[in-house]
Design a protein around this motif. Structure first.
Motif, PDB file in Angstrom:
ATOM      1  N   ALA A 107       0.840  -1.191   0.000  1.00 26.76           N
ATOM      2  CA  ALA A 107       0.000   0.000   0.000  1.00 26.76           C
ATOM      3  C   ALA A 107       0.876   1.242   0.000  1.00 26.76           C
ATOM      4  N   HIS A 108       0.420   2.270  -0.735  1.00 28.85           N
ATOM      5  CA  HIS A 108       1.180   3.504  -0.889  1.00 28.85           C
ATOM      6  C   HIS A 108       0.243   4.699  -0.821  1.00 28.85           C
ATOM      7  N   VAL A 109       0.784   5.832  -0.422  1.00 28.70           N
ATOM      8  CA  VAL A 109       0.048   7.089  -0.516  1.00 28.70           C
ATOM      9  C   VAL A 109      -0.028   7.477  -1.995  1.00 28.70           C
ATOM     10  N   GLY A 110      -1.214   7.852  -2.446  1.00 31.99           N
ATOM     11  CA  GLY A 110      -1.368   8.211  -3.849  1.00 31.99           C
ATOM     12  C   GLY A 110      -2.698   8.873  -4.120  1.00 31.99           C
ATOM     13  N   ASP A 111      -2.783   9.570  -5.250  1.00 34.48           N
ATOM     14  CA  ASP A 111      -3.951  10.336  -5.674  1.00 34.48           C
ATOM     15  C   ASP A 111      -4.456   9.770  -7.000  1.00 34.48           C
ATOM     16  N   VAL A 112      -5.749   9.586  -7.117  1.00 33.21           N
ATOM     17  CA  VAL A 112      -6.310   8.982  -8.324  1.00 33.21           C
ATOM     18  C   VAL A 112      -6.102   9.851  -9.564  1.00 33.21           C
ATOM     19  N   THR A 113      -5.875  11.142  -9.387  1.00 30.65           N
ATOM     20  CA  THR A 113      -5.620  11.991 -10.545  1.00 30.65           C
ATOM     21  C   THR A 113      -4.141  12.087 -10.896  1.00 30.65           C
ATOM     22  N   GLU A 114      -3.276  11.501 -10.063  1.00 31.42           N
ATOM     23  CA  GLU A 114      -1.833  11.463 -10.332  1.00 31.42           C
ATOM     24  C   GLU A 114      -1.288  10.136  -9.828  1.00 31.42           C
ATOM     25  N   LEU A 115      -1.687   9.070 -10.459  1.00 34.29           N
ATOM     26  CA  LEU A 115      -1.313   7.740  -9.982  1.00 34.29           C
ATOM     27  C   LEU A 115       0.195   7.512 -10.122  1.00 34.29           C
ATOM     28  N   PRO A 116       0.845   7.067  -9.060  1.00 27.56           N
ATOM     29  CA  PRO A 116       2.309   6.943  -9.055  1.00 27.56           C
ATOM     30  C   PRO A 116       2.798   5.628  -9.656  1.00 27.56           C
ATOM     31  N   PHE A 117       2.324   5.322 -10.862  1.00 32.81           N
ATOM     32  CA  PHE A 117       2.671   4.061 -11.511  1.00 32.81           C
ATOM     33  C   PHE A 117       2.932   4.300 -12.991  1.00 32.81           C
ATOM     34  N   PRO A 118       3.772   3.472 -13.605  1.00 29.57           N
ATOM     35  CA  PRO A 118       4.001   3.581 -15.051  1.00 29.57           C
ATOM     36  C   PRO A 118       2.750   3.220 -15.843  1.00 29.57           C
ATOM     37  N   ASP A 119       2.767   3.542 -17.119  1.00 33.98           N
ATOM     38  CA  ASP A 119       1.687   3.138 -18.015  1.00 33.98           C
ATOM     39  C   ASP A 119       1.538   1.614 -17.999  1.00 33.98           C
ATOM     40  N   ASP A 120       0.319   1.157 -18.224  1.00 35.45           N
ATOM     41  CA  ASP A 120       0.049  -0.280 -18.392  1.00 35.45           C
ATOM     42  C   ASP A 120       0.555  -1.109 -17.208  1.00 35.45           C
ATOM     43  N   SER A 121       0.260  -0.673 -15.993  1.00 32.30           N
ATOM     44  CA  SER A 121       0.764  -1.354 -14.800  1.00 32.30           C
ATOM     45  C   SER A 121      -0.177  -2.420 -14.252  1.00 32.30           C
ATOM     46  N   PHE A 122      -1.490  -2.315 -14.543  1.00 36.36           N
ATOM     47  CA  PHE A 122      -2.455  -3.169 -13.867  1.00 36.36           C
ATOM     48  C   PHE A 122      -3.419  -3.842 -14.844  1.00 36.36           C
ATOM     49  N   ASP A 123      -3.773  -5.071 -14.493  1.00 36.02           N
ATOM     50  CA  ASP A 123      -4.767  -5.815 -15.269  1.00 36.02           C
ATOM     51  C   ASP A 123      -6.182  -5.499 -14.807  1.00 36.02           C
ATOM     52  N   LEU A 124      -6.322  -5.059 -13.571  1.00 32.18           N
ATOM     53  CA  LEU A 124      -7.641  -4.763 -13.021  1.00 32.18           C
ATOM     54  C   LEU A 124      -7.497  -3.676 -11.962  1.00 32.18           C
ATOM     55  N   ILE A 125      -8.434  -2.725 -11.974  1.00 34.25           N
ATOM     56  CA  ILE A 125      -8.504  -1.671 -10.968  1.00 34.25           C
ATOM     57  C   ILE A 125      -9.858  -1.751 -10.295  1.00 34.25           C
ATOM     58  N   VAL A 126      -9.873  -1.617  -8.973  1.00 38.52           N
ATOM     59  CA  VAL A 126     -11.130  -1.623  -8.219  1.00 38.52           C
ATOM     60  C   VAL A 126     -11.134  -0.433  -7.274  1.00 38.52           C
ATOM     61  N   THR A 127     -12.304   0.138  -7.060  1.00 36.90           N
ATOM     62  CA  THR A 127     -12.474   1.171  -6.053  1.00 36.90           C
ATOM     63  C   THR A 127     -13.850   1.008  -5.436  1.00 36.90           C
ATOM     64  N   SER A 128     -13.923   1.058  -4.105  1.00 38.07           N
ATOM     65  CA  SER A 128     -15.183   0.788  -3.411  1.00 38.07           C
ATOM     66  C   SER A 128     -15.585   1.952  -2.517  1.00 38.07           C
ATOM     67  N   PHE A 129     -16.759   2.504  -2.778  1.00 36.33           N
ATOM     68  CA  PHE A 129     -17.346   3.586  -1.990  1.00 36.33           C
ATOM     69  C   PHE A 129     -16.404   4.771  -1.847  1.00 36.33           C
ATOM     70  N   SER A 130     -15.783   5.100  -2.964  1.00 41.21           N
ATOM     71  CA  SER A 130     -14.860   6.215  -2.974  1.00 41.21           C
ATOM     72  C   SER A 130     -15.190   7.215  -4.064  1.00 41.21           C
ATOM     73  N   LEU A 131     -15.806   6.770  -5.147  1.00 38.70           N
ATOM     74  CA  LEU A 131     -16.074   7.647  -6.289  1.00 38.70           C
ATOM     75  C   LEU A 131     -16.847   8.891  -5.877  1.00 38.70           C
ATOM     76  N   HIS A 132     -17.813   8.756  -4.984  1.00 41.26           N
ATOM     77  CA  HIS A 132     -18.656   9.910  -4.651  1.00 41.26           C
ATOM     78  C   HIS A 132     -17.899  10.975  -3.866  1.00 41.26           C
ATOM     79  N   HIS A 133     -16.653  10.700  -3.488  1.00 40.92           N
ATOM     80  CA  HIS A 133     -15.827  11.693  -2.814  1.00 40.92           C
ATOM     81  C   HIS A 133     -14.767  12.300  -3.733  1.00 40.92           C
ATOM     82  N   TRP A 134     -14.613  11.784  -4.934  1.00 44.60           N
ATOM     83  CA  TRP A 134     -13.587  12.327  -5.820  1.00 44.60           C
ATOM     84  C   TRP A 134     -13.946  13.755  -6.195  1.00 44.60           C
TER      85      TRP A 134
END
Length: 215
Positions: A107-134
């Motif tokens: 786990a890392h500190v990070g922001d969904v608008t500035e994700l600290p990962f290279p391009d094409d890093s993940f096969d699947l992304i999930v987010t739960s009960f967080s979208l309504h706070h973005w």
């Protein structure tokens, strides 16, 4: 459960965690999430365990104390799991809770608008009960698309009032996350206080024979 307003825990985006996600409040939330929210996170983890590719990389946005990552790890020991959150206190709790998985879950500190990962890093992304706070869901869309591999999927779980249409419309306007038609369904959570939630699934375009991605 992430059923109340927050800024650092459940969204990975914003301008500083609220008090409940710092210090003593974060420790209380950690206990609540781990014990009262297991049923809900287990339901979501079942979905992700079924959907993730073999030995895939999975990102949990707004991971809080890492309960969902832990639940997925228990179901799929072949996956490499990463959680991000704005709250340093929540990430500290997540790191403690995920120690049993070694390098497979982190786990890392990070922001969904500035994700600290290279391009094409993940096969699947999930987010739960967080979208309504973005604060800026439109800005999150290109970042989600950037770090998702061709053919990868994005699973969003939230309340009905969350800005699902904003995500879908922005993806369509930017010609990203359009690999398959967006699917939105209501699912049972197994939690009396939150018997149903909305699940939105979007997909990145697969790689084409010429080496690019389809529209």
């Amino acid at each position: 459960m992430r059923a109340h307003p927050h800024s650092g825990h459940g969204h990975g985006h914003g301008h500083g965690p609220e008090r409940i996600f710092q210090g003593r409040g974060s420790r209380f939330y950690d206990r609540v999430a781990r014990w009262l929210g297991r049923g809900l996170y287990g339901r979501i983890a079942d979905d992700i365990a079924d959907a993730a590719v073999d030995e895939g990389d999975v990102l949990d946005i707004g991971t809080g104390p890492g309960v969902l990552v832990d639940e997925i790890a228990r179901r799929r020991r072949d996956l490499r799991l990463t959680g991000i959150d704005l709250s340093e206190d929540m990430i500290a709790a997540a790191q403690r809770n995920l120690e049993i998985w070694g390098s497979r879950a982190n786990a890392h500190v990070g922001d969904v608008t500035e994700l600290p990962f290279p391009d094409d890093s993940f096969d699947l992304i999930v987010t739960s009960f967080s979208l309504h706070h973005w604060e800026d869901p439109q800005a999150a869309v290109p970042e989600l698309a950037r770090v998702l591999r061709p053919g990868g999927r994005l699973y969003i779980y939230d309340f009905r009032f969350a800005p699902f249409e904003t995500i879908v419309d922005t993806a369509r306007a930017q010609s990203v996350l359009t690999g398959r038609p967006a699917r939105r369904t209501q699912i049972r959570t197994g939690v009396p206080l939150l018997p149903r939630c909305v699940r939105q699934v979007l997909s990145a375009a697969p790689t084409t024979p010429g080496g690019g991605t389809g529209s």
